[in-house]
Design an enzyme around this catalytic site. Structure first.
Site, PDB file in Angstrom:
ATOM      1  N   VAL A 137       0.838  -1.200   0.000  1.00 12.39           N
ATOM      2  CA  VAL A 137       0.000   0.000   0.000  1.00 12.39           C
ATOM      3  C   VAL A 137       0.873   1.250   0.000  1.00 12.39           C
ATOM      4  CG1 VAL A 137      -1.937   1.191   1.069  1.00 12.39           C
ATOM      5  CG2 VAL A 137      -1.684  -1.291   1.366  1.00 12.39           C
ATOM      6  N   SER A 138       0.703   2.088  -1.000  1.00  9.30           N
ATOM      7  CA  SER A 138       1.484   3.320  -1.136  1.00  9.30           C
ATOM      8  C   SER A 138       0.604   4.540  -0.888  1.00  9.30           C
ATOM      9  CB  SER A 138       2.086   3.409  -2.546  1.00  9.30           C
ATOM     10  OG  SER A 138       2.657   4.683  -2.769  1.00  9.30           O
TER      11      SER A 138
END
EC number: 3.5.1.23
Length: 757
Positions: free
Chosen positions: A329-330
């Site tokens: 997850v960015s």
């Protein structure tokens, strides 16, 4: 039959006693302490970029702790660090200190220490070689400040234990994270993916702590997004988006929960202490003109603590934004683009014309990483405020915990066979694949590596073999990962990677926290959560129901990189290539957590397991110490090098700068203090601190004119917040210098006054 008055009073007393025990079944305490560490010369932990050296502070880092206890029974401790991750050697030494203070009250079983995964904190505090190569080995200052900060936060929480209640709430935050390896996620079974609306977890779970007499005392929440809003070239210490969210929420609460949470008015609690001056600009300028910059002068070492904005003696509201299954997850939500062409990166390999170095994710504030940090932090802050204000579900029930150490390098794992039935397989000694060296779209690697490489190449295999050639059994075990670094079997000068890992369950009523020592991907986290929730419900449906809340606390108690699903591992993007113990790693976690869950349900005591090594005495440090600080002839430490313009006026949103002759920040970390303070002139001619280096609006930047120079300077930048009150201000710097004979002297200096209108 009439009831006598004494008997009636006794019955009433018993009822009130029972009622009080029902309403406030827990003892609750919170604590917080500074862990900022060395703000100069030390490599930052996270991106493994040897050029990313700390040179100042964006805002300070903290350890935040809560304790929830049954009055005569079990208790649990959770500590959230504004650090990249937990460290095994840090955990070991914290537990030793707690044992010396409290005996067996706080142990490895009921204490969890978790990192938010900021990539902008000082490194060198882990014990395994892989994680301290770029920091030139072990950094004692980084280590000591983290250990001490954790201990002090727990001490504060312990000493503040009082009857109270805990409430839980959850909700979806939709725009604070995207999947940075979507091609890997798509390799998971379609039927499994169809159960979820998004390819990342959007749910935030928040716990609100309320003292029975004093009201709310804190909140901790878990939400998955990487601490990579700040880039791999940033050199200012920062808690990134989660640290920013914590600062915003604590200030919001301390300011009476009145300030707007709009993007133009980040909450500040200190503006209310400033008298409102006349708006007559000329009058303010006349006043400011009488206050010229001061010469640098010696000060008492503790003065920076006494003059900081957030006074440590006051009871704190503690708000922590904890990490969860953030592996893929960015926070760079605008997508990934090639920096040379501006076109989107290749979908499968995240390359640009075959080069990974050119592919970067863009945050919502692109190209300003500080703005991206603010935006993603503010989104989490706003969500937390909403959940906090609406939290009504009370946590009720037992406090419990289970813990085990496991040798993940050689763990028997039962897996289903393709044709039916099951078979026993093994995990592997740790190893990193070629895709690891490619980095991610948050921080690309170097050379010709690329994500999704399940073959490797001849040249890099030859380079690898100089360090260690993996044996055929290891190669077979790790397939389809092509091994770049066989870290689990590299033992010189000491262990390169962990083999023995802790897993842990903490229970507070219907809240269950799964403490994991790494970064689970979205789907890996979902599988673990769902498996343990279903297992608990089926094991004891009276004690556990569908209303229970299961959260993953990532990067907790130690660090072992990533945990991808079996299917994601096959793709060998960064997350799969960094899943150290082979393709069955996730299955092993689920299997072993079920054993913890069984023990939790049945009140069993599990074997402690093999002990992780204490490698503190083996650590090597190549970081040179501060030799001496100096100034040009005729200049004192703390003298102004570049002052604010004379008779200057600034409006909200404008930036004020002042530069001072300084000493190396490693001479004094200013723990629970500040290198920089913005002061305002109060009626009566007294200066009062209103902003410091723990504020998002202020940056402390330190530099040398040349790499080996003994001279240095500190530039303090203050962007005037929308909440700033009109008046007369100045900038003050605190520092410490080292003489040729090794003595440390504290100093201070201030800029000329200026006006904010």
């Amino acid at each position: 039959m009439a009831v006598s008055l004494p008997l009636f009073q006794f019955i009433l007393f018993l009822l009130l006693l029972l009622l009080s025990r029902t309403v406030y079944a827990y003892l609750i305490g919170v604590g917080s302490y500074d862990i900022t560490g060395p703000a100069a010369d030390v490599n930052m932990m996270g991106y493994a970029n040897s050029d990313q050296i700390a040179s100042g502070i964006h805002f300070r880092l903290r350890a935040r702790a809560f304790i929830v206890a049954e009055p005569q029974g079990n208790r649990v401790v959770f500590v959230n660090l504004d650090a990249c991750m937990a460290s095994q050697i840090v955990t070991i030494k914290v537990l030793e200190r707690l044992k010396a203070r409290y005996g067996e009250l706080y142990t490895e079983k009921n204490v969890a220490i978790s990192g938010i995964h900021t990539h902008a904190g000082p490194g060198g505090y882990l014990q395994y070689v892989t994680y301290i190569v770029t920091s030139l080995g072990f950094v004692r200052q980084s280590f000591d400040v983290v250990v001490n900060g954790i201990e002090q936060s727990i001490v504060q929480a312990h000493e503040s234990l009082r009857p109270g209640s805990a409430f839980v709430n959850k909700g979806d935050l939709l725009d604070a994270g995207v999947n940075r390896s979507p091609s890997s996620y798509l390799n998971n079974p379609a039927a499994e993916r169809s159960k979820y609306k998004y390819d990342v977890d959007k749910e935030m779970t928040l716990v609100k702590f309320v003292d029975s007499q004093l009201g709310p005392t804190g909140s901790f929440n878990w939400f998955a997004t990487h601490g990579t809003s700040m880039s791999r070239t940033n050199s200012l210490i920062s808690g990134d988006n989660k640290g920013a969210a914590a600062r915003f929420m604590e200030d919001w609460f301390e300011n009476g929960q009145k300030n707007s949470v709009s993007s133009r008015n980040i909450p500040r609690r200190v503006s209310t202490i400033v008298s409102d001056f006349s708006r007559n600009r000329d009058r303010l300028l006349d006043i400011a003109a009488t206050y010229k910059s001061s010469r640098g002068h010696s000060v008492d070492k503790s003065l920076d603590v006494k003059t900081r904005v957030r006074n440590g003696s006051k009871r704190k509201f503690v708000s922590a934004f904890c990490q969860s299954n953030c592996g893929d997850v960015s926070p760079n939500t605008l997508g990934t683009f090639c920096i040379d062409t501006g076109l989107p990166c290749d979908f499968n390999h995240s390359t640009c014309n075959g080069q990974n170095e050119l592919c970067y994710g863009r945050g919502p504030g692109y190209p300003d990483e500080f703005e991206s940090t603010r935006i993603i932090g503010e989104k989490q802050f706003k969500m937390a405020v909403e959940l906090f204000n609406k939290a009504t579900e009370k946590l009720q029930g037992k406090i419990g915990y289970q813990h085990a150490y496991l040798d993940f390098s050689n763990l028997d794992v039962t897996v289903p066979k393709a044709g039916g039935g099951s078979e026993t397989v093994k995990t592997c000694p740790a190893a990193m694949g070629f895709g690891f060296a490619a980095g991610t779209t948050d921080g690309p690697g170097a050379f010709d590596f690329k994500q999704g490489d399940d073959q490797g190449n001849v040249f890099w295999r030859l380079v690898r073999n100089v360090l260690r050639t993996p044996g055929p059994e290891q190669v077979q075990c790790q397939k389809p990962k092509p091994i770049l670094l066989d870290t689990g079997e590299m033992k010189e000068p000491y262990d390169w990677a962990p083999s023995i890992l802790p897993i842990q369950i903490l229970r507070i009523g219907q809240l269950v926290i799964l403490s994991v020592p790494g970064e689970f991907t979205t789907m890996a986290g979902r599988r673990l959560r769902d498996a343990i929730k279903s297992f608990l419900i089926s094991s004891d449906p009276k004690e556990f129901s569908n209303n229970m809340h299961v959260v993953i606390a990532g990067l907790t108690n130690t660090y072992s990189q990533y945990i991808a699903t079996f299917e994601e591992y096959e793709v060998q993007r960064y997350e799969g290539a960094s899943t150290l113990y082979g393709r069955h790693t996730l299955t092993a976690y689920i299997q072993e957590f079920k054993k913890l869950a069984t023990a939790l349900v049945n009140g069993l005591t599990l074997p402690r397991g093999p002990q992780p090594p204490d490698l503190l005495d083996k650590q090597i440090s190549l970081l040179s110490p501060v030799v001496v600080d100096s100034t040009p002839l005729g200049v004192k430490f703390g003298d102004v090098k570049a002052d604010v313009p004379p008779k200057s006026t600034f409006r909200r949103g404008q930036q004020v700068n002042a530069t001072f002759w300084s000493g190396c920040p490693r001479n004094d970390l200013m723990t629970e203090g500040s290198f920089a303070v913005v002061e305002t002139l109060r009626e009566g001619g007294k200066w009062a601190p209103v902003y410091d280096d723990d504020d998002f609006s202020l940056k402390f930047k330190w530099s040398r004119p040349a790499k080996l120079s003994s001279e240095s300077q500190a530039t303090i930048e203050w962007r005037v917040p929308e909440s700033a009150v009109a008046g007369v201000y100045r900038i003050r710097h605190y520092g410490a210098s080292k003489s040729l004979f090794g003595s440390i002297s504290s100093f201070s200096g201030s800029s000329s006054a200026f006006v904010v209108v």
